[in-house]
Write a protein that holds these residues in place. Structure first.
Motif, PDB file in Angstrom:
ATOM      1  N   ASP A 211       7.395  -0.628   4.558  1.00 46.43           N
ATOM      2  CA  ASP A 211       7.007  -1.372   5.765  1.00 46.43           C
ATOM      3  C   ASP A 211       7.468  -2.805   5.586  1.00 46.43           C
ATOM      4  O   ASP A 211       7.947  -3.192   4.519  1.00 46.43           O
ATOM      5  CB  ASP A 211       5.489  -1.306   5.965  1.00 46.43           C
ATOM      6  CG  ASP A 211       5.074  -1.515   7.422  1.00 46.43           C
ATOM      7  OD1 ASP A 211       4.658  -0.540   8.074  1.00 46.43           O
ATOM      8  OD2 ASP A 211       5.186  -2.660   7.918  1.00 46.43           O
ATOM      9  N   ILE A 212       7.332  -3.584   6.662  1.00 46.20           N
ATOM     10  CA  ILE A 212       7.711  -4.999   6.588  1.00 46.20           C
ATOM     11  C   ILE A 212       6.480  -5.896   6.488  1.00 46.20           C
ATOM     12  O   ILE A 212       6.600  -7.122   6.512  1.00 46.20           O
ATOM     13  CB  ILE A 212       8.564  -5.415   7.807  1.00 46.20           C
ATOM     14  CG1 ILE A 212       7.800  -5.193   9.111  1.00 46.20           C
ATOM     15  CG2 ILE A 212       9.886  -4.660   7.815  1.00 46.20           C
ATOM     16  CD1 ILE A 212       8.521  -5.731  10.350  1.00 46.20           C
ATOM     17  N   ASP A 213       5.300  -5.315   6.383  1.00 43.30           N
ATOM     18  CA  ASP A 213       4.038  -6.049   6.394  1.00 43.30           C
ATOM     19  C   ASP A 213       3.269  -5.738   5.106  1.00 43.30           C
ATOM     20  O   ASP A 213       2.880  -4.595   4.871  1.00 43.30           O
ATOM     21  CB  ASP A 213       3.226  -5.634   7.629  1.00 43.30           C
ATOM     22  CG  ASP A 213       1.953  -6.448   7.812  1.00 43.30           C
ATOM     23  OD1 ASP A 213       1.367  -6.873   6.805  1.00 43.30           O
ATOM     24  OD2 ASP A 213       1.539  -6.614   8.972  1.00 43.30           O
ATOM     25  N   ASP A 214       3.039  -6.755   4.293  1.00 43.67           N
ATOM     26  CA  ASP A 214       2.345  -6.543   3.023  1.00 43.67           C
ATOM     27  C   ASP A 214       0.923  -6.022   3.230  1.00 43.67           C
ATOM     28  O   ASP A 214       0.427  -5.229   2.423  1.00 43.67           O
ATOM     29  CB  ASP A 214       2.294  -7.842   2.213  1.00 43.67           C
ATOM     30  CG  ASP A 214       3.622  -8.146   1.521  1.00 43.67           C
ATOM     31  OD1 ASP A 214       4.369  -7.188   1.227  1.00 43.67           O
ATOM     32  OD2 ASP A 214       3.914  -9.338   1.285  1.00 43.67           O
ATOM     33  N   ALA A 215       0.258  -6.465   4.288  1.00 45.45           N
ATOM     34  CA  ALA A 215      -1.108  -5.991   4.537  1.00 45.45           C
ATOM     35  C   ALA A 215      -1.110  -4.491   4.810  1.00 45.45           C
ATOM     36  O   ALA A 215      -1.993  -3.755   4.338  1.00 45.45           O
ATOM     37  CB  ALA A 215      -1.721  -6.753   5.710  1.00 45.45           C
ATOM     38  N   LYS A 216      -0.123  -4.024   5.553  1.00 42.51           N
ATOM     39  CA  LYS A 216      -0.026  -2.581   5.820  1.00 42.51           C
ATOM     40  C   LYS A 216       0.293  -1.815   4.539  1.00 42.51           C
ATOM     41  O   LYS A 216      -0.208  -0.708   4.324  1.00 42.51           O
ATOM     42  CB  LYS A 216       1.023  -2.314   6.891  1.00 42.51           C
ATOM     43  CG  LYS A 216       0.613  -2.768   8.282  1.00 42.51           C
ATOM     44  CD  LYS A 216       1.653  -2.385   9.319  1.00 42.51           C
ATOM     45  CE  LYS A 216       1.202  -2.763  10.718  1.00 42.51           C
ATOM     46  NZ  LYS A 216       2.201  -2.367  11.746  1.00 42.51           N
TER      47      LYS A 216
END
Length: 361
Positions: A211-216
């Motif tokens: 993904d491009i989102d660390d939180a995800k």
């Protein structure tokens, strides 16, 4: 007598949804009336509101639902008032060419209620995916209501009606993930995380979340990801190959549905690996690949419709896994909301702030 209930209606393309009173008929032959207890807010509902699926406004939104049977119509023998059910948007007809060939998960004539639900002025409503469950009650075909263990919390159980089943089934049913396999999942929203959970439960030894989102990516680890790759600043194909001894994965799942993620999934497979597309693309999107690569890499390229599931078989299995603690359905529930908060839930979805907002009635 028919029921007058509160429901979320998309009146016209792109306009904010409205909570209105609608009329739900008593069930006719082969139909059941469901008192909805919870319903997840899915991207598909937003697509309906924006006119991206068709223009059959007004729409009665909501389709990831659990509830109890309130009444049954003539000829319904397998369900009774008080039964706890999850609603499916595919109910195999048993008679189409796919059902007759023993492939009911591809049914071409899925059953829905035949009577319309309406606005108070008699205007017929188009129920999202043949369900329409952002409502206190909804009318569906008996085959759409799948009885499950009533111990399951409705806000968690309803999610297997669409997004969780789509992702889980993409890994287990369509991708055929088995013990010792390596898997990559691109896109760590609700569907992607369900694919990660399915791959993990199926025995994959390595499940790589992209993904491009660390939180995800952090959330993906909760559902069974063994490794994570942030593709915003890293070539995900090379990163996945590095994590698999230079070979690539046995199964690559595109849970985004864009040309660039499809291409990534295609090339991060091992030779003879499987690509599964479960993310839904926009109609105008196109993909171009060298035909020699499609030939020389071998393997399989598959689209996964509803996780190639058979609801009467798969829903109870997922509920049992949830109740035993093996499948973290509760982890998909980011917040619970009321009917009049659905529009704000769509905004939360746009911001990527939630896995699932769930309407609780």
């Amino acid at each position: 007598m028919s029921s007058e209930v509160r429901a979320v209606v998309a009146v016209k393309k792109g306009a904010p949804v409205e909570v209105q009173r609608i009329v739900v008929p008593d069930p006719g032959p082969g139909e059941v009336l469901v008192a909805v207890q919870a319903c997840g807010v899915c991207h598909t509902d937003l697509h309906y509101r924006e006119g991206a699926i068709n223009d059959d406004f007004p729409f009665l939104l909501g389709h990831e639902a659990a509830g109890t049977i309130e009444a049954v119509g003539d000829g319904v023998g397998e369900l009774a008032p008080g039964d706890y059910v999850v609603i499916a948007w595919r109910a195999p007809c048993g008679g189409c060419r796919s059902c007759r060939r023993g492939r009911p998960w591809y049914c071409f004539d899925s059953l829905n209620a035949t009577q319309p639900m309406t606005l108070l002025d008699g205007t017929p409503l188009s129920p999202a995916l043949g369900i329409g469950a952002f409502a206190e009650k909804t009318l569906v075909a008996a085959g759409q209501a799948v009885k499950v263990d009533p111990a399951a919390r409705p806000e968690a159980a309803g999610l297997i009606g669409c997004g969780v089943m789509a992702g889980y089934g993409a890994a287990v049913n369509t991708g055929g993930v088995g013990r010792g396999d390596t898997v990559a999942v691109i896109g760590c929203g609700g569907v992607g995380n369900a694919a990660i959970a399915g791959a993990s439960l199926a025995g994959a030894r390595r499940v790589i979340a992209v993904d491009i989102d660390d939180a995800k990516l952090d959330r993906a680890e909760r559902f069974g990801a063994t490794h994570t790759v942030n593709s915003r600043g890293t070539d995900p194909i090379e990163a996945v190959r590095e994590l698999t001894g230079g070979f690539g994965v046995d199964v690559a799942i595109d849970a985004v549905g864009r040309p660039e993620t499809y291409r990534q999934a295609f090339y991060m497979r091992d030779h003879a690996g499987t690509l599964v597309q479960v993310g839904v693309p926009e109609p105008e999107m196109k993909i171009e690949l060298p035909l020699i690569d499609a030939f020389s890499r071998g393997g399989a390229i598959k689209s996964s419709w509803y996780g190639d599931c058979l609801p009467t078989r798969d829903f109870p299995i997922l509920i049992d896994q949830y109740l035993s603690g093996r499948l973290d359905l509760g982890g998909f529930v980011s917040e619970t909301i009321a009917l009049d908060e659905v529009e704000e839930a769509f905004a939360q979805m746009h911001r990527g702030a939630v896995l699932r907002s769930v309407v609780v009635l």
